[in-house]
Every structure is written in C-alpha cells, then in structure tokens.
Scaffold this motif. Structure first.
Motif, mmCIF file in Angstrom:
data_model
loop_
_atom_site.group_PDB
_atom_site.id
_atom_site.type_symbol
_atom_site.label_atom_id
_atom_site.label_comp_id
_atom_site.label_asym_id
_atom_site.label_seq_id
_atom_site.Cartn_x
_atom_site.Cartn_y
_atom_site.Cartn_z
ATOM 1 N N TYR A 63 1.482 -9.498 -3.051
ATOM 2 C CA TYR A 63 0.765 -9.751 -1.800
ATOM 3 C C TYR A 63 -0.734 -9.776 -2.064
ATOM 4 O O TYR A 63 -1.223 -9.203 -3.038
ATOM 5 N N ASN A 64 -1.470 -10.426 -1.172
ATOM 6 C CA ASN A 64 -2.910 -10.580 -1.377
ATOM 7 C C ASN A 64 -3.691 -9.333 -1.016
ATOM 8 O O ASN A 64 -3.224 -8.484 -0.242
ATOM 9 N N ASP A 65 -4.873 -9.210 -1.594
ATOM 10 C CA ASP A 65 -5.912 -8.274 -1.148
ATOM 11 C C ASP A 65 -5.454 -6.814 -1.141
ATOM 12 O O ASP A 65 -5.470 -6.151 -0.101
ATOM 13 N N GLU A 66 -5.088 -6.291 -2.288
ATOM 14 C CA GLU A 66 -4.714 -4.873 -2.376
ATOM 15 C C GLU A 66 -5.956 -3.992 -2.271
ATOM 16 O O GLU A 66 -6.982 -4.274 -2.869
ATOM 17 N N ARG A 67 -5.862 -2.897 -1.528
ATOM 18 C CA ARG A 67 -6.982 -1.978 -1.376
ATOM 19 C C ARG A 67 -6.481 -0.592 -1.021
ATOM 20 O O ARG A 67 -5.335 -0.423 -0.589
ATOM 21 N N ALA A 68 -7.356 0.397 -1.173
ATOM 22 C CA ALA A 68 -6.994 1.794 -0.913
ATOM 23 C C ALA A 68 -7.453 2.204 0.480
ATOM 24 O O ALA A 68 -8.494 1.757 0.968
ATOM 25 N N ILE A 69 -6.664 3.064 1.116
ATOM 26 C CA ILE A 69 -7.012 3.637 2.411
ATOM 27 C C ILE A 69 -7.354 5.101 2.214
ATOM 28 O O ILE A 69 -6.556 5.875 1.663
ATOM 29 N N THR A 70 -8.544 5.496 2.639
ATOM 30 C CA THR A 70 -8.939 6.903 2.638
ATOM 31 C C THR A 70 -9.296 7.304 4.064
ATOM 32 O O THR A 70 -9.555 6.459 4.922
ATOM 33 N N THR A 71 -9.327 8.608 4.313
ATOM 34 C CA THR A 71 -9.682 9.123 5.635
ATOM 35 C C THR A 71 -10.461 10.415 5.457
ATOM 36 O O THR A 71 -10.358 11.078 4.410
ATOM 37 N N ASP A 72 -11.229 10.771 6.470
ATOM 38 C CA ASP A 72 -11.955 12.052 6.446
ATOM 39 C C ASP A 72 -11.157 13.175 7.071
ATOM 40 O O ASP A 72 -11.654 14.296 7.206
ATOM 41 N N ALA A 73 -9.912 12.891 7.476
ATOM 42 C CA ALA A 73 -9.083 13.915 8.109
ATOM 43 C C ALA A 73 -8.736 15.029 7.120
ATOM 44 O O ALA A 73 -8.425 14.768 5.958
ATOM 45 N N SER A 74 -8.792 16.278 7.590
ATOM 46 C CA SER A 74 -8.420 17.445 6.783
ATOM 47 C C SER A 74 -7.255 18.164 7.451
ATOM 48 O O SER A 74 -7.202 18.273 8.675
ATOM 49 N N GLY A 75 -6.326 18.637 6.638
ATOM 50 C CA GLY A 75 -5.185 19.367 7.161
ATOM 51 C C GLY A 75 -3.923 19.017 6.408
ATOM 52 O O GLY A 75 -3.979 18.559 5.257
#
Length: 351
Positions: A63-75
């Motif tokens: 699939y096209n355009d692979e990227r990573a997802i990060t978040t500032d959520a803690s827990g």
C-alpha cells in the motif's frame, strides 16, 4: 542492451544447433551469402512490426504512503485496531485509559494546544473537521479559535467521552492527510503508552507495487513507463511507474552486496487479492522500436565469423544471410541484412 540481447540469442541458438550446422559465409569476408543448400526442416515468416523488449523483476504488492502514528497520550493502552482495518475521520486510532485518540484529516501535525484566542492553519484544520463531523452550527471555518469553536469542541468532547475542557491537544487528536489503513500495530493492550511513542504503522488505501531494482537495471526505471504485473493466482494487471528513487541502497554481506533503487508502480485497477506484502512479477519495458523486420529468435544461426545469420528459404533451396541484431521481445528479434524483406521465409527448428 545489445550485448544482453546477443547473449540471450546465443543461448537460444545453442538449443537450435541440432537442426543445422554453423552457418558458412563466403571466404571473401564481404558478407555475401553462402551457396544454395538444402532447406531447413521448418520455416517462419520475416515480419515487419513493432517490438517491445521486456524484462521481468521481482516486486511486492503493498500500500502507498507508509508512516508512523504517535500520540502524546499517557497511560495504559485499553484498545487497538486490527491490522488491515480502515479508519476514517472521527474514528479511534487507539484508546488510552479508555479515552480515544481520534483521527482527523489535515496535513499539519497537531504541535500545540488549540484553545480560545489561538490563530493559525491548525485551527482551520480543526474547525473543518468539526464541521464535517456535524459540530458547531454557528461555527465559521477560519483560522481563529473563537467562542463558537470552543462550544463545538465541548460538544465533540462530550460525545467522545473526553474531559470537557474546550481545548484540543495531541493526547486527543492525530491529524493525517486522509483515511488510513492499519498496517502494523505497535501498541498492545495492557502496555503503557508514553508521549512520542510509536503506536501504529499506517498506510494510504491505494494498492501499489514496490520493486527494489538492481542498479545494473536502472535503464528500466523510467517514470511514466507502462508495466504489467502478475499477481498471486495468475491475475495480470497493467500499471505504470510513478516513483523512481534517487538514492541507491546497499544490502547484504561484504562478499555479496546488492545495490538497489526504489521503484513504485501504480496499478490501473484494484487487484482481486487482499494480500499485503505478496510477491509479484513485474514485466518492465526496456526498449520499444516501431516498424522493424523481425524473426523468431530460434531462427538465428551462429556464424563462423562470430556473428549471426538467418537461413532464407527460397523454393527448394536456401541460403544463409548475415544479420545485425536489434531489439528483442516476445520471442522475436529485430534483424537487418542485405536483401531481407517482409514475407520472406527463414529456417527454424522443427516443432
């Protein structure tokens, strides 16, 4: 290219050696044909046609355009999507302490807290998403976080079971250019989430074929060139080269290194297979010539002088005519030689 074609022809000529001896040209060295001799066991026509030289390389359906997802959520991670899931605007990418991290559409990452008094294109992105999701009847989409924006955010937070602060930050929302497909889930339920930690690998939803092309075959990598891809199960789909890498990558051991460039191919239609990372065969065009004389490759004869010839069959006899080779494709080869014309018969091995 010519050397490559000649090498291929030599291999096929060797297979045909059983039906004819090496062609003998006149001793004068002028390239004139040898005397008439007994005809070949079978014949084929010299044709005038377009010829396409192709080469098959290994590729991967992905699939096209692979990227990573990060978040500032803690827990603690309490929910994650399945691999292959499609996630649209307003849906959850994951949940931390049962609070959703929501996907919204936009090219600009959420790098600050959005609240009353803030202005900028990130505010415009947020307001556009709130409107698309049905929040803020009185909201005007602009670059100002107004009281109307605040009210729309409160309504959205209530529906998403988030703390109703009227503020939006990277613990609640991740902006992506559009709908995403989950490729690899890095976070696991029960694991602690920390700010900046990679949670998911996602891609776009468009199928493409990726090729690690050997730099020795770089002449095949022409952006916009048409290709044919054979998929698992034998399905064949047309496509074209849409991206050609400019940086070579080296892999392997010191004594067996391979240097490649990236090649991405967009398919003309959606393939039937749902497999990701499936191996495929990619047929690339390396040369296309128009309106040339061609013969079957098996019609070629190796000459004593080291070149090639074809056995022209005329009536009850035949003669060997020396030829120069050109493009190769679909089992035929371009030839030029004295007196050759479309429709003539040339000798080939018996079927």
């Amino acid at each position: 290219m010519r050397k490559l074609l000649a090498a291929a022809a030599v291999a096929l000529v060797g297979a045909a050696a059983a039906w004819t001896a090496t062609a003998v040209l006149s001793d004068s060295g002028t390239g004139t044909a040898a005397p008439t001799r007994a005809p070949a066991p079978a014949t084929a026509e010299i044709t005038k046609q377009d010829l396409v030289d192709t080469q098959t390389v290994d590729g991967t359906l992905t699939y096209n355009d692979e990227r990573a997802i990060t978040t500032d959520a803690s827990g603690t991670v309490t929910w994650v999507p399945e691999e292959g899931a499609l996630i649209r605007r307003g849906r959850s990418l994951l949940k931390v302490d049962r609070k959703p991290v929501t996907l919204m559409y936009g090219k600009l990452p959420l790098y600050r807290t959005l609240e009353r008094g803030v202005e900028g294109p990130d505010v415009t992105q947020l307001e556009r998403n709130l409107k698309a999701l049905g929040y803020g009847d009185d909201l005007t989409v602009d670059d100002e976080f107004t009281y109307a924006t605040y009210l729309a955010v409160l309504e959205w937070q209530e529906d998403r079971n988030l703390e109703e602060t009227g503020k939006v930050d990277a613990t609640q929302v991740v902006f992506q250019p559009g709908e995403v497909r989950v490729g690899d889930v890095k976070a696991t339920v029960g694991r602690k989430a920390m700010p900046g930690q990679e949670a998911l690998k996602v891609t776009g939803t468009q199928r493409l074929v990726h090729v690690d092309l050997d730099t020795d075959e770089q002449h095949l990598a022409r952006k916009g060139a048409k290709v044919t891809v054979e998929l698992p199960g034998g399905e064949r789909v047309k496509g074209k080269i849409t991206e050609v890498g400019t940086v070579a990558q080296t892999s392997g051991r010191d004594d067996d290194k391979t240097t490649t460039i990236d090649l991405d191919i967009t398919l003309n239609k959606k393939p039937k297979t749902k497999l990701d990372q499936a191996p495929v065969d990619v047929e690339l065009e390396s040369e296309r010539v128009k309106g040339v004389l061609t013969v079957p490759v098996e019609a070629l004869l190796a000459t004593r002088e080291g070149g090639f010839g074809v056995e022209v069959v005329e009536g009850s006899g035949s003669r060997v005519v020396p030829v120069e080779l050109g493009a190769f494709g679909s089992g035929r080869v371009e030839v030029t030689g004295s007196g050759l014309a479309e429709g003539m018969k040339v000798g080939v091995p018996a079927a």
